[in-house]
Design a protein around this motif. Structure first.
Motif, mmCIF file in Angstrom:
data_model
loop_
_atom_site.group_PDB
_atom_site.id
_atom_site.type_symbol
_atom_site.label_atom_id
_atom_site.label_comp_id
_atom_site.label_asym_id
_atom_site.label_seq_id
_atom_site.Cartn_x
_atom_site.Cartn_y
_atom_site.Cartn_z
ATOM 1 N N ALA A 678 0.836 -1.201 0.000
ATOM 2 C CA ALA A 678 0.000 0.000 0.000
ATOM 3 C C ALA A 678 0.871 1.250 0.000
ATOM 4 O O ALA A 678 0.583 2.205 -0.735
ATOM 5 N N SER A 679 1.971 1.245 0.772
ATOM 6 C CA SER A 679 2.770 2.484 0.784
ATOM 7 C C SER A 679 3.466 2.695 -0.556
ATOM 8 O O SER A 679 3.593 3.825 -1.008
ATOM 9 N N VAL A 691 -5.947 4.133 -3.960
ATOM 10 C CA VAL A 691 -5.637 2.729 -3.717
ATOM 11 C C VAL A 691 -6.951 2.079 -3.306
ATOM 12 O O VAL A 691 -7.673 2.613 -2.470
ATOM 13 N N PHE A 692 -7.276 0.958 -3.945
ATOM 14 C CA PHE A 692 -8.485 0.208 -3.554
ATOM 15 C C PHE A 692 -8.066 -1.043 -2.823
ATOM 16 O O PHE A 692 -7.245 -1.784 -3.357
ATOM 17 N N PRO A 693 -8.568 -1.318 -1.665
ATOM 18 C CA PRO A 693 -9.499 -0.507 -0.890
ATOM 19 C C PRO A 693 -8.753 0.615 -0.191
ATOM 20 O O PRO A 693 -7.541 0.562 -0.094
ATOM 21 N N GLU A 694 -9.498 1.592 0.299
ATOM 22 C CA GLU A 694 -8.794 2.676 0.993
ATOM 23 C C GLU A 694 -8.626 2.360 2.470
ATOM 24 O O GLU A 694 -7.742 2.881 3.122
ATOM 25 N N ALA A 764 -0.534 6.490 5.641
ATOM 26 C CA ALA A 764 0.383 5.706 6.466
ATOM 27 C C ALA A 764 0.377 6.178 7.912
ATOM 28 O O ALA A 764 0.471 5.382 8.846
ATOM 29 N N ASN A 765 0.210 7.493 8.099
ATOM 30 C CA ASN A 765 0.327 8.035 9.454
ATOM 31 C C ASN A 765 -0.822 7.607 10.347
ATOM 32 O O ASN A 765 -0.725 7.669 11.563
ATOM 33 N N ALA A 766 -1.918 7.194 9.704
ATOM 34 C CA ALA A 766 -3.087 6.837 10.505
ATOM 35 C C ALA A 766 -2.931 5.455 11.136
ATOM 36 O O ALA A 766 -3.728 5.060 11.958
ATOM 37 N N ASN A 767 -1.886 4.726 10.768
ATOM 38 C CA ASN A 767 -1.803 3.345 11.257
ATOM 39 C C ASN A 767 -1.007 3.206 12.547
ATOM 40 O O ASN A 767 -0.098 3.970 12.822
#
Ligand code: 44T
Length: 853
Positions: A678-679, A691-694, A764-767
């Motif tokens: 994803a990154s 990107v699917f899924p978001e 990415a920061n939300a993880n």
């Protein structure tokens, strides 16, 4: 990069050696320098050879050069892998492990290569060793859990927890030994349990053989723990390779074995017993007819087998779940007609003829199949086999194909023939694997693959062929007799006989289909495309494709608007006349229609990751029949040198408008390396691209389920048949169970479903990697597991659930190490961890009430 220039500290021994052998020291130091230079120049092959020389000649450098050596090995292995020099790759690892036999990083990495090459047992053995060396090594832990199912299959736990089965085997063995069978061979000993029973019953000599290295090593540990080492001779080999007197001193009077699978013969019991009768067993007890009255030999001078034989039963069934996995049930996928696809088949064949590319059957536990099943006929006897009669065993493969006529008792779609058996341990005692029994065994399933299904009616006669050509039992429904007319089933059914003919509103599709037929040879009816069962179930997942279609359509129309609003001369060309403006990459694993669905939006060039030629052909045919220009569908991997280029954009000027990631495996786990992908994907998007899924939201629930416990570890404190086995096999307990059907899992729900975790693929920061959640128990009970599933958000409004009824996904569950007693309304604190793509969950009772979220 590791520090390649680190110099070793010279100890006294090295200095003395140096003085003694200057030429050798010269060689070592120049080789070390060359190794470092080559490493610097990225010439990994040469660097590796130099390191090998240095470390073999001067082991004193091992510690200090370890990091650089590993780095060199991994880089060189990558290169060897990419050019297909697999033997060389494994040779390098073996040389490396000779130098560093206890290096968990090398072991783990070799395991990964083994796994990639399909050597699962060996791979899992390497991960296990790495983990034993360093129990907190997360990479090895993750790898081990993913493959532990292959290493020690889950049925070992079920078998050892099945007290009824254990006792019956023990009694039969004891009776045989007491009646004079004094020398025993346990074929496929597993944990060693049947061999130990024989020894305990008083057999003078007991031998055991086991094919799997892991199981063999486990059995050795078990024998030692039970004081049986030295009393039972255990061999790591296939029984078919055993010889007298090389492996055992003389022929034995009893063979015990449980090398049977759901289809009875799948573990090769026929071959093993034929070989055993010829080479390892004493001659059988002569039948009355053969022997004169005086000739009856002592049991110790004759041979016999436990189990003595088996009776195989079959039954025709209607079962929507089986249908969903083996036949295309939809006429369109994501808005695209499937008519031009041609025949799509699962790899489970239904013919009397052996075919290497096909599996003869699949398995299912009918008592737990989602959506249930309906018997359409009474059970019938498909086969009887006497394991004590070598002529009968040998004759099995040359037996004529047998036709059986069955009266249909209930109306329903003919989806499969289900098979189970009774294993006759001796004249008195037997085990059954039937769907009604209270046992844990699955049934063998022979799906009906006539494309459009067939509805049986009471009074019909179903003609079934039973054969055993290649020592696999095969069952196949060939015809139905209705009102005196015979209707053949094993050809493609025409619409006259099918339940609901798929109508074709698209004449274009008819043409393409016809064209496709013309391209192939006369045997075109045999020209089908094979898809995995999970891929067929995916195509049948209407919601999934519809959701993708809507989300893609929405994105493309947003991008079109943005495009039209662009200032003229900004470099973006709004050539809506036909040239693609948008680029979509589908990196789904296996067969996927998503690229085609994207291409059908117009102005889209889509890249598919489908690799197999036949599957690419299907997509091309479908593109043609849906009026998608040929050049709007590309096969990404056709242009790839190696997979490192994955996710790179097609050309400099173009950035991806959408990248579709396949985020959840069918088994219910998040795909490995999802977040890394994803990154990478995020970096390759055009402005406004997706990107699917978001986002993926993980949900779970507290449950009490004994079934999950029985499948995960040998339960209880009691020794198994008086033997100490549990602590050894329980080393292979995995904390996460996969391929669950939460809808049919026998369990009590002890809470509402709760959100466990969020994976944001667009940010990415939300993880985060750890999360604590508090869950309130809705009733009292023992929490044994936390099944989990996913809500896959394609965008803000559109999502699909992996728990939905039509989902092709199964669920996974974290099984707690210790069940946790709760009272109603207790608060439970869950600690959820995500390492790479692996979820782990621990649970505790919350001490301080009243501070909940
Ligand atoms: N059956 C349970 C257990 N092996 C599966 O490596 C029984 C399942 C079951 N070793 C329905 C009914 C039942 N020489 O570890 C494995 C395997 C090993 C051999 C040496 C050979 N020729 C073989 C063949 C197999 O034996 C172990 C067990 S085989 C799997 C048994 C009520 N479904």
């Amino acid at each position: 990069m590791p520090n390649a220039s680190a110099r070793p500290k010279h100890g006294r021994r090295t200095r003395r050696r140096r003085r003694e052998d200057p030429a050798r020291n010269e060689l070592v130091s120049s080789s070390l320098e060359s190794a470092q230079q080559c490493l610097f120049n990225q010439d990994y092959g040469t660097a590796f050879v130099h390191y090998l020389l240095v470390l073999n000649l001067a082991p004193v450098f091992k510690e200090v050069a370890k990091e650089s050596f590993r780095f060199t090995l991994f880089k060189w292995a990558e290169e060897l892998d990419s050019v297909g020099r697999i033997q060389d790759l494994f040779d390098c690892y073996e040389q490396a492990l000779e130098l560093f036999p206890a290096d968990e990083v090398i072991l783990n990495s070799m395991g990964e290569h083994l796994f990639k090459m399909g050597f699962r047992d060996e791979a899992a053995g390497h991960f296990h060793k790495a983990l034993k060396l360093r129990p907190d090594y997360p990479e090895a832990r993750e790898n081990f859990y993913r493959v532990a199912n292959w290493l020690v299959e889950r049925w070992h736990f079920l078998m050892l927890n099945d007290h009824g089965r254990n006792r019956k085997y023990q009694q039969a063995i004891q009776k045989a030994v007491e009646s004079g069978c004094n020398t025993v061979l346990d074929i496929g000993t597993g944990t060693g349990i049947l061999g130990m029973c024989a020894k305990k019953a008083g057999a003078a000599e007991v031998y055991a053989c086991e094919l799997s290295k892991t199981m063999y090593e486990l059995a050795c540990e078990v024998l030692t723990a039970n004081g049986m080492d030295g009393r039972i001779k255990i061999l790591h080999m296939k029984s078919l390779d055993m010889e007298v007197p090389k492996d055992i001193p003389q022929r034995v009077s009893l063979v015990v074995t449980e090398t049977v699978d759901a289809g009875l013969f799948g573990e090769g019991i026929i071959e093993s017993l034929i070989h055993a009768w010829h080479h390892l067993l004493l001659p059988p007890q002569a039948t009355q007819a053969q022997s004169g009255e005086n000739e009856v030999r002592e049991p110790s001078a004759t041979g016999r087998v436990i189990p003595a034989g088996a009776t195989v039963f079959g039954m025709a069934v209607e079962c929507p779940e089986i249908r969903r996995n083996h036949r295309l049930r939809v006429s369109e996928v994501g808005g695209l007609s499937m008519t031009a696809a041609g025949e799509l088949r699962s790899p489970v064949s239904c013919t009397s003829l052996p075919d290497d590319s096909m599996e003869p059957y699949t398995t299912e536990r009918l008592s737990r199949v989602p959506g249930g099943y309906k018997p359409l006929t009474e059970p019938f006897t498909a086969l009887n086999i006497d394991f004590n009669n070598v002529q009968e065993l040998e004759g099995l493969t040359s037996r004529e194909v047998q036709q059986i006529r069955l009266l249909v008792t209930q109306e329903g779609q003919l989806d499969a023939l289900a098979v189970w058996f009774q294993l006759h341990l001796d004249e008195e005692s037997s085990l059954s694997t039937g769907p009604q029994e209270d046992t844990c065994w699955e049934q063998a399933i022979y799906p009906d693959h006539s494309t459009k299904g067939f509805v049986l009616k009471p009074g019909d006669e179903l003609i079934v062929e039973v054969s055993c050509r290649d020592a696999f039992l095969r069952l196949c429904s060939v015809a139905v007799v209705r009102d005196g007319h015979e209707i053949h089933l094993n050809k493609r059914l025409d619409s006259q006989h099918s339940g609901s003919p798929v109508s074709n509103p698209n004449p274009e599709a008819e043409l393409c289909s016809a064209l496709a037929c013309l391209q192939t040879d006369q045997n075109q009816t045999k020209d089908f495309c094979m898809l995995e069962c999970s891929e067929i179930a995916l195509l049948n997942n209407h919601d999934y494709h519809q959701s993708f279609r809507s989300a893609l359509a929405k994105l493309i129309s947003q991008l079109k608007v943005a495009c039209q609003n662009e200032e003229p001369g900004s470099g973006v060309q709004s050539d809506l006349a036909g040239r693609p403006l948008f680029y979509v990459l589908d990196v789904s694993e296996g067969f996927s229609m998503l690229s085609l669905i994207a291409a059908s939006q117009g102005h889209v060039k889509a890249y598919s990751s489908v690799e197999k030629k036949k599957q690419q052909e299907v997509l091309k045919r479908l593109a043609c029949s849906s009026n998608i220009p040929e050049e709007h569908l590309e096969f990404w991997l056709n242009h790839m040198e190696d997979e490192h280029g994955m996710l790179q954009r097609p050309s400099r000027e173009k950035l991806w408008s959408a990248i579709i990631l396949d985020c959840v495996e069918t088994c219910g786990l998040i795909r490995q390396k999802l977040m890394e992908k994803a990154s990478l994907a995020r970096c390759l998007l055009e402005e406004g691209g997706r990107v699917f899924p978001e986002k993926i939201v993980v949900y779970g629930m507290l449950v009490e389920s004994d079934t999950l416990l029985l499948e995960s570890a040998v339960q209880g404190q009691e020794p198994t048949l008086g033997f100490n086995i549990a602590p050894f096999i329980n080393q292979f307990t995995v904390p996460v169970h996969v391929f669950l059907d939460f809808s049919t899992l026998e369990c009590r729900h002890l809470s509402e479903s709760v959100e466990l975790f969020v994976l944001d693929l667009m940010n990415a920061n939300a993880n985060y990697t750890n999360r604590e959640i508090k869950v309130q128990a809705t009733s009292a009970g023992r929490i044994t597991a936390i099944p989990f599933w996913y809500q896959i958000h394609l965008d803000q409004d559109i999502s699909v659930s992996t728990l939905s009824q039509n989902s092709h996904w199964k669920q996974a569950a974290a099984v707690l190490q210790q069940p946790l007693e709760v009272r109603a309304r207790d608060w439970v604190r869950l600690a959820v961890k995500l390492h790479k793509s692996t979820i782990s969950i621990t649970a505790h009772i919350e001490d301080v009430p009243g501070q909940m979220e």
